[in-house]
Design a protein around this motif. Sequence first.
Motif, PDB file in Angstrom:
ATOM      1  N   TRP A 188       0.816  -1.215   0.000  1.00 26.15           N
ATOM      2  CA  TRP A 188       0.000   0.000   0.000  1.00 26.15           C
ATOM      3  C   TRP A 188       0.849   1.264   0.000  1.00 26.15           C
ATOM      4  CZ3 TRP A 188      -3.720  -1.451   4.623  1.00 26.15           C
ATOM      5  CH2 TRP A 188      -4.432  -2.612   4.302  1.00 26.15           C
ATOM      6  N   ARG A 189       2.021   1.204  -0.587  1.00 24.07           N
ATOM      7  CA  ARG A 189       2.971   2.299  -0.555  1.00 24.07           C
ATOM      8  C   ARG A 189       2.671   3.280  -1.694  1.00 24.07           C
ATOM      9  NH1 ARG A 189       6.133   6.398   0.649  1.00 24.07           N
ATOM     10  NH2 ARG A 189       8.109   5.858   1.632  1.00 24.07           N
ATOM     11  N   PRO A 190       2.297   4.550  -1.419  1.00 23.75           N
ATOM     12  CA  PRO A 190       2.022   5.496  -2.501  1.00 23.75           C
ATOM     13  C   PRO A 190       3.288   5.886  -3.253  1.00 23.75           C
ATOM     14  CG  PRO A 190       1.919   6.603  -0.372  1.00 23.75           C
ATOM     15  CD  PRO A 190       2.068   5.139  -0.084  1.00 23.75           C
ATOM     16  N   ARG A 191       3.110   6.202  -4.523  1.00 26.69           N
ATOM     17  CA  ARG A 191       4.214   6.615  -5.397  1.00 26.69           C
ATOM     18  C   ARG A 191       3.840   7.891  -6.129  1.00 26.69           C
ATOM     19  NH1 ARG A 191       6.592   3.178 -10.624  1.00 26.69           N
ATOM     20  NH2 ARG A 191       8.022   4.829 -11.345  1.00 26.69           N
ATOM     21  N   LEU A 192       4.765   8.833  -6.175  1.00 26.75           N
ATOM     22  CA  LEU A 192       4.506  10.126  -6.812  1.00 26.75           C
ATOM     23  C   LEU A 192       4.043   9.968  -8.248  1.00 26.75           C
ATOM     24  CD1 LEU A 192       4.720  13.264  -6.726  1.00 26.75           C
ATOM     25  CD2 LEU A 192       7.093  12.995  -7.504  1.00 26.75           C
ATOM     26  N   ALA A 193       4.693   9.111  -9.024  1.00 28.46           N
ATOM     27  CA  ALA A 193       4.384   8.986 -10.446  1.00 28.46           C
ATOM     28  C   ALA A 193       3.096   8.233 -10.720  1.00 28.46           C
ATOM     29  CB  ALA A 193       5.539   8.298 -11.173  1.00 28.46           C
ATOM     30  N   GLN A 248     -12.920  -4.085  -2.962  1.00 24.52           N
ATOM     31  CA  GLN A 248     -11.973  -3.166  -2.332  1.00 24.52           C
ATOM     32  C   GLN A 248     -11.511  -3.658  -0.965  1.00 24.52           C
ATOM     33  OE1 GLN A 248     -13.528   0.611  -0.679  1.00 24.52           O
ATOM     34  NE2 GLN A 248     -15.538   0.009  -1.472  1.00 24.52           N
ATOM     35  N   GLU A 249     -10.242  -3.409  -0.695  1.00 27.11           N
ATOM     36  CA  GLU A 249      -9.658  -3.590   0.627  1.00 27.11           C
ATOM     37  C   GLU A 249      -9.277  -2.201   1.121  1.00 27.11           C
ATOM     38  OE1 GLU A 249      -6.045  -6.097   2.834  1.00 27.11           O
ATOM     39  OE2 GLU A 249      -6.493  -6.393   0.706  1.00 27.11           O
ATOM     40  N   ILE A 250      -9.740  -1.842   2.307  1.00 33.07           N
ATOM     41  CA  ILE A 250      -9.591  -0.473   2.793  1.00 33.07           C
ATOM     42  C   ILE A 250      -8.138  -0.184   3.149  1.00 33.07           C
ATOM     43  CG2 ILE A 250     -10.179   1.117   4.669  1.00 33.07           C
ATOM     44  CD1 ILE A 250     -12.954  -0.171   4.694  1.00 33.07           C
ATOM     45  N   VAL A 251      -7.596   0.886   2.579  1.00 31.35           N
ATOM     46  CA  VAL A 251      -6.275   1.389   2.942  1.00 31.35           C
ATOM     47  C   VAL A 251      -6.425   2.615   3.829  1.00 31.35           C
ATOM     48  CG1 VAL A 251      -4.104   2.335   2.066  1.00 31.35           C
ATOM     49  CG2 VAL A 251      -5.234   0.460   0.844  1.00 31.35           C
ATOM     50  N   VAL A 252      -7.155   3.611   3.346  1.00 29.19           N
ATOM     51  CA  VAL A 252      -7.466   4.811   4.123  1.00 29.19           C
ATOM     52  C   VAL A 252      -8.897   4.691   4.624  1.00 29.19           C
ATOM     53  CG1 VAL A 252      -7.807   7.312   4.007  1.00 29.19           C
ATOM     54  CG2 VAL A 252      -5.819   6.269   2.910  1.00 29.19           C
ATOM     55  N   SER A 253      -9.081   4.852   5.914  1.00 24.46           N
ATOM     56  CA  SER A 253     -10.377   4.630   6.538  1.00 24.46           C
ATOM     57  C   SER A 253     -11.460   5.536   5.944  1.00 24.46           C
ATOM     58  CB  SER A 253     -10.270   4.895   8.043  1.00 24.46           C
ATOM     59  OG  SER A 253     -11.538   4.801   8.658  1.00 24.46           O
TER      60      SER A 253
END
Length: 369
Positions: free
Chosen positions: A227-232, A342-347
């Motif tokens: 679940w690691r966000p990436r800028l691009a 969906q699997e929740i990442v942000v509540s």
Amino acid sequence: MSPSILLTRPGAVAATGPDDGVAAHYGHPVTEQRALERGIGVVDLPLVAVTVTGPDRLTWLNTLSSQVITDLVPGGSTELLLLDPNGRIEHAAAVLDDGESAWLITERQAAEPLAAFLDSMRFMLRVEVAQQPDTAVLGTSAAGPDLRGLAPEGSRPALTWTDPWPDTAPGSTRYGHPDADHPGTQWRARLTLVQRDHLTEVVTAAEAAGARLAGAWAWEAMRVSAWRPRLAREVDERTIPHELDWLRTAVHLEKGCYRGQETIARVFNMGRPPRRLVLLHLDGSEHVTPEPGEEVHSGERVVGRVTSVVRHHELGPVALAMVKRNLAADAPLTVAGIAAAQEIVVSPDGMGTGRPEPSQGPALRRRTL
């Protein structure tokens, strides 16, 4: 920047999009992914470095960014965001300091705009900003091989950055799972900076010690499953850090003023982010996967868009997507006609941890985290 020399390796298949210039895989994408998971994979990444040199570098970066940089010790790792006046993400960088220069590692396409922005903000301070095209970035698991001692004699000492994700740092907050339950704890990244002229020698030495060269597809599979966000990929012109749970590692809520801080504080104290990141489990029986940018539908209604798509060796086809905050957690979804769950990442409640009591008011400095 020219394509990586490692694209000449037998079996190398060139990546596209933001990974252009490096290999997507070297002929065995699933095996390469398993090598990364086992801690023996080494990946040539489409990342570059920008340096900030001079005695004012840390205090100056501290005034510009979302992160506390002033206490960064030589060899330490952190990450920062540079926001616009409305709190939207413009730049993101992994940061380490070698005692003389701060090294900012970012996407290849973002390096020139990042350097230009920093250069425009120098004024009379004792700092110098420079792009480092002669530096390559190799990725491994944080538990994987240490590449720093593999550079040829006489080359510049290699530097290593260890990803803090997904730990909620002091002064930060989270919008999703507790750290102990977060899938990111199962795989953490490490970035090693080496001279580009010695890239082949470092990788060959790592392989001789038991490592396996892996491509960008394997790296992306590990990132998405964590679940690691990436800028691009996950960031567009509207993205604020709360939507990606990026406050965990990139934002310090108790530091002084910086551009975009009012939005960070207001959304944390009183509001809810308008969108939220989710992991989508895609129907694998279709034998196709959607492309990043595809719309997410709930019935006839568009409720978001896909940002990253991978085939994980255990999870199957999965994607990260930004959806509307009020989307029901059990809503049936489709992407390009493919069923998705969906699997929740942000509540969905949009609330960060460590919120102040109502009597404390909105002041950031009075918050107990």
